[in-house]
Write an enzyme that holds these catalytic residues in place. Structure first.
Site, PDB file in Angstrom:
ATOM      1  N   GLN A 251       0.582  13.731  23.574  1.00  0.00           N
ATOM      2  CA  GLN A 251       1.320  15.041  22.938  1.00  0.00           C
ATOM      3  C   GLN A 251       2.032  16.089  23.987  1.00  0.00           C
ATOM      4  O   GLN A 251       2.903  16.461  23.421  1.00  0.00           O
ATOM      5  CB  GLN A 251       0.204  15.708  22.182  1.00  0.00           C
ATOM      6  CG  GLN A 251      -0.747  15.100  21.128  1.00  0.00           C
ATOM      7  CD  GLN A 251       0.212  14.020  20.375  1.00  0.00           C
ATOM      8  OE1 GLN A 251       1.101  14.932  19.411  1.00  0.00           O
ATOM      9  NE2 GLN A 251       0.304  12.877  20.176  1.00  0.00           N
ATOM     10  N   HIS A 254       5.763  15.439  24.121  1.00  0.00           N
ATOM     11  CA  HIS A 254       6.446  15.921  22.860  1.00  0.00           C
ATOM     12  C   HIS A 254       7.287  17.130  23.033  1.00  0.00           C
ATOM     13  O   HIS A 254       8.703  17.262  22.924  1.00  0.00           O
ATOM     14  CB  HIS A 254       5.524  16.252  21.771  1.00  0.00           C
ATOM     15  CG  HIS A 254       5.207  15.278  20.699  1.00  0.00           C
ATOM     16  ND1 HIS A 254       6.355  14.561  20.084  1.00  0.00           N
ATOM     17  CD2 HIS A 254       4.117  14.724  20.343  1.00  0.00           C
ATOM     18  CE1 HIS A 254       5.900  13.898  19.183  1.00  0.00           C
ATOM     19  NE2 HIS A 254       4.495  13.772  19.337  1.00  0.00           N
ATOM     20  N   GLU A 319      -4.371  20.362  15.420  1.00  0.00           N
ATOM     21  CA  GLU A 319      -3.588  19.578  14.553  1.00  0.00           C
ATOM     22  C   GLU A 319      -4.352  18.196  14.679  1.00  0.00           C
ATOM     23  O   GLU A 319      -4.532  17.618  13.690  1.00  0.00           O
ATOM     24  CB  GLU A 319      -2.015  19.395  15.076  1.00  0.00           C
ATOM     25  CG  GLU A 319      -1.138  18.482  14.265  1.00  0.00           C
ATOM     26  CD  GLU A 319       0.031  18.326  14.955  1.00  0.00           C
ATOM     27  OE1 GLU A 319       0.910  18.016  14.260  1.00  0.00           O
ATOM     28  OE2 GLU A 319       0.232  18.797  16.260  1.00  0.00           O
ATOM     29  N   HIS A 320      -4.344  17.520  15.847  1.00  0.00           N
ATOM     30  CA  HIS A 320      -5.094  16.273  16.093  1.00  0.00           C
ATOM     31  C   HIS A 320      -6.347  16.553  16.686  1.00  0.00           C
ATOM     32  O   HIS A 320      -6.249  17.212  17.740  1.00  0.00           O
ATOM     33  CB  HIS A 320      -4.238  15.250  17.025  1.00  0.00           C
ATOM     34  CG  HIS A 320      -2.934  15.082  16.281  1.00  0.00           C
ATOM     35  ND1 HIS A 320      -1.869  15.963  16.830  1.00  0.00           N
ATOM     36  CD2 HIS A 320      -2.288  14.559  15.321  1.00  0.00           C
ATOM     37  CE1 HIS A 320      -0.698  15.634  16.187  1.00  0.00           C
ATOM     38  NE2 HIS A 320      -0.829  14.719  15.337  1.00  0.00           N
ATOM     39  N   ASP A 353      -0.145   8.623  14.199  1.00  0.00           N
ATOM     40  CA  ASP A 353       1.640   8.928  14.357  1.00  0.00           C
ATOM     41  C   ASP A 353       2.190   7.908  13.460  1.00  0.00           C
ATOM     42  O   ASP A 353       3.248   8.249  12.884  1.00  0.00           O
ATOM     43  CB  ASP A 353       1.839   8.979  15.575  1.00  0.00           C
ATOM     44  CG  ASP A 353       1.672  10.415  16.158  1.00  0.00           C
ATOM     45  OD1 ASP A 353       1.279  11.238  15.340  1.00  0.00           O
ATOM     46  OD2 ASP A 353       1.949  10.689  17.367  1.00  0.00           O
ATOM     47  N   HIS A 412      -1.806  43.778 -25.459  1.00  0.00           N
ATOM     48  CA  HIS A 412      -2.623  42.343 -25.202  1.00  0.00           C
ATOM     49  C   HIS A 412      -3.681  42.417 -26.266  1.00  0.00           C
ATOM     50  O   HIS A 412      -3.710  41.402 -27.002  1.00  0.00           O
ATOM     51  CB  HIS A 412      -3.324  42.293 -23.945  1.00  0.00           C
ATOM     52  CG  HIS A 412      -2.393  41.742 -22.773  1.00  0.00           C
ATOM     53  ND1 HIS A 412      -1.211  42.534 -22.378  1.00  0.00           N
ATOM     54  CD2 HIS A 412      -2.341  40.922 -21.832  1.00  0.00           C
ATOM     55  CE1 HIS A 412      -0.536  41.931 -21.310  1.00  0.00           C
ATOM     56  NE2 HIS A 412      -1.604  40.917 -20.942  1.00  0.00           N
TER      57      HIS A 412
END
Length: 426
Positions: A251, A254, A319-320, A353, A412
Site C-alpha cells: 500500500q 500507491h 480501509e484494509h 485488490d 395533514h
C-alpha cells in the site's frame, strides 16, 4: 518505521485532504465551463491537461478490438477469471423487492429499482487500472443498471490503455469516452451533446477528480470521496516479518500519503518488521513513494495484549485490515470497523485488490466506522410501497389526524378527515 507503545486515545488517522483554495477554484471553473460550453470545453481541457487534441471522444469498436488483440491470451484469461469472481460475489448481494399484507388487507413493501445510468471513472494517462473497471462495473451490472458509461483520460497518443479497454469489453461496457479529470466528472454530472448525463458517478481519481465529485454531489450521486490507500496488519508472534513488511509496502507504493500500520502484541516482531520494511523498500521500483509514505504515515504500534491491539485497530477503522494471528476468526469477530478484512497468511491484500471477488472500492480515513465497500445496493434505489386498506384507515384515521395536529400541521389532519371519517373513526 516508527515503533511506539499503545496508549489509550492514540490518534492513528490522517487529516482529510480537502485540496487547496486554488485547486477548489480550478475545479469550480472547469465545471462551470463544461456546463456552459459542453463538448467544446471538454475538448479544450483534454488538450490542455492531457496534451492531445481528439477528434472523437467516444472509443470506437475498432479501438476496442485492437486493444483486446494486443493482449495475450493469458492476460485476457486472467482478466476474465477476475471478472467472473467479482461477478459471482456481487450477485450474492442482490436483494429483491418485497411486499407483505396484514389481516386488514393493508399491503406494505419495498420496491428495488436499478439506477438508469451510472458513470464509472477509471484513472489513466501514465497508469492503467483494469481492476478499477471490473470493481466498479460488475456490481452495477449485477444491480441491473442498463446504461454504464466509462470515462478515462487518454495518453499522449490519444488512446486508452489496452488492458483497461479489454477489461471494459469483458465487463460489457459499450459506452466509453476518452476524457478525464474534473471535466469528465462535470460531463457525467450535467451532460454534453456527446456525453449524456448519468445518475451516479463512481470510481477513484486524483485530487481534482475527488474535488469535482464533491462539487457535483447533490445534482448527481457519488460513491465516496476516497483518500489515499490504507492498510493495517494485526499480528502476533506467529506472523512472518518478511510477509508483513511486504504487505505494508504493497500500500505504501500507491501514494506518498498512503498509510501503513502494524499493530502487534510482539515487540520482537515489531523490530523485525521495521528492519524488513527498510530493506524491502530500498529494492522497489517506486522506492521514493514507498519510503516517503512509510516515513510520514507508517508506524508500528506495540500493544500489551490482544484486547488492546483490537482496540487500536477499531480506532483506526482501516480501509484494509490483515489479521495474522493464531486465532484469526476469533479476532475477526471482535473487529467492528474495517473496510475489508483479510484473514490468514495467504490472504495478502493484493488478493482482494484483483482477484478474490469482494470489491476493492473501500472506505478510507476512518469512514469504515459508518460506511461500506462499494456493493450492489449502491446501484439501486428503494421505494417504500404503502397500499392502506379501508379497514386499517378507519381504525387509525383519528390517531393519524391527532399526530398531525401535535406537529401543528392542520392540512395533514384535514387530508385524513376529508375521506369521510368522523371523530369516532367511522
Amino acid at each position: 518505521m516508527k515503533i511506539e507503545r499503545f496508549a489509550e486515545g492514540i490518534s492513528l488517522k490522517r487529516s482529510v485532504d480537502a485540496g487547496t483554495a486554488d485547486q477548489r477554484k480550478a475545479v469550480q471553473d472547469i465545471i462551470h465551463d463544461v456546463r456552459k460550453s459542453g463538448d467544446s470545453a471538454v475538448h479544450n481541457f483534454t488538450e490542455r491537461f492531457d496534451g492531445v487534441r481528439l477528434e472523437e471522444l467516444l472509443v470506437s469498436e475498432r479501438e476496442m478490438e485492437e486493444a483486446t488483440a494486443s493482449l495475450s491470451a493469458e492476460q485476457l484469461a486472467i482478466i476474465q477469471e477476475a471478472a467472473d469472481n467479482i461477478e459471482m460475489f456481487h450477485e450474492k448481494q442482490i436483494r429483491n423487492s418485497w411486499f407483505t399484507t396484514d389481516d386488514t388487507g393493508t399491503m406494505l413493501g419495498q420496491k428495488l429499482t436499478p439506477l438508469d445510468a451510472v458513470g464509472v471513472y477509471v484513472p489513466g494517462g501514465t497508469a492503467a487500472y483494469p481492476s478499477s473497471v471490473l470493481m466498479n462495473v460488475m456490481p452495477a451490472k449485477a444491480a441491473g443498471v442498463e446504461r454504464i458509461v466509462m470515462v478515462s483520460p487518454p495518453g499522449k497518443d490519444g488512446k486508452l490503455s489496452p488492458a483497461v479497454l479489454a477489461a471494459a469489453k469483458i465487463a460489457g461496457v459499450k459506452e466509453i469516452y476518452k476524457v478525464g479529470g474534473a471535466q469528465a466528472i462535470a460531463a457525467l454530472a450535467y451532460g454534453t451533446k456527446t456525453i449524456k448525463k448519468v445518475d451516479k458517478i463512481v470510481g477513484p481519481g486524483n485530487i481534482y477528480v475527488a474535488l469535482a465529485k464533491r462539487e457535483v454531489f447533490g445534482d448527481v450521486a457519488i460513491d465516496m470521496i476516497a483518500g489515499p490507500s490504507e492498510i493495517a496488519v494485526l499480528a502476533d508472534e506467529s506472523a512472518i516479518a518478511s510477509e508483513v513488511a511486504a504487505d505494508l509496502l504493497s500500500q505504501a507504493e500507491h501514494d506518498a500519503r498512503a498509510c501503513s500500520v502494524l499493530v502487534t502484541v510482539s515487540a520482537s516482531l515489531a523490530e523485525e518488521v521495521a528492519a524488513e520494511v527498510t530493506k524491502q523498500a530500498a529494492l522497489l521500483p517506486r522506492r521514493e513513494i514507498a519510503e516517503a509514505s512509510i516515513k510520514d504515515y507508517g508506524r508500528i504500534v506495540v500493544c500489551g495484549n490482544m484486547t488492546e491491539a483490537i482496540e487500536a485497530v477499531n480506532e483506526l477503522a482501516p480501509e484494509h485490515l490483515e489479521i495474522m494471528t493464531k486465532d484469526g476468526l476469533e479476532v475477526m469477530a471482535k473487529i467492528r470497523h474495517a473496510g475489508a478484512i483479510f484473514i490468514g497468511r495467504y490472504s495478502s491484500e493484493p488478493v482482494g485488490d484483483y482477484f478474490a471477488g469482494p470489491n476493492h472500492v473501500l472506505p478510507t480515513n476512518g469512514t469504515a466506522r459508518f460506511s461500506s465497500p462499494l456493493n450492489v445496493d449502491d446501484f439501486q434505489k428503494k421505494s417504500s410501497i404503502i397500499m392502506y386498506s379501508e379497514t386499517a384507515f378507519r381504525q387509525n384515521a383519528e390517531k393519524i389526524a391527532d399526530f398531525a395536529r401535535m406537529e401543528g400541521l392542520e392540512a395533514h389532519a384535514r387530508a385524513i378527515e376529508s375521506r369521510g371519517v368522523n371523530e369516532s373513526g367511522k
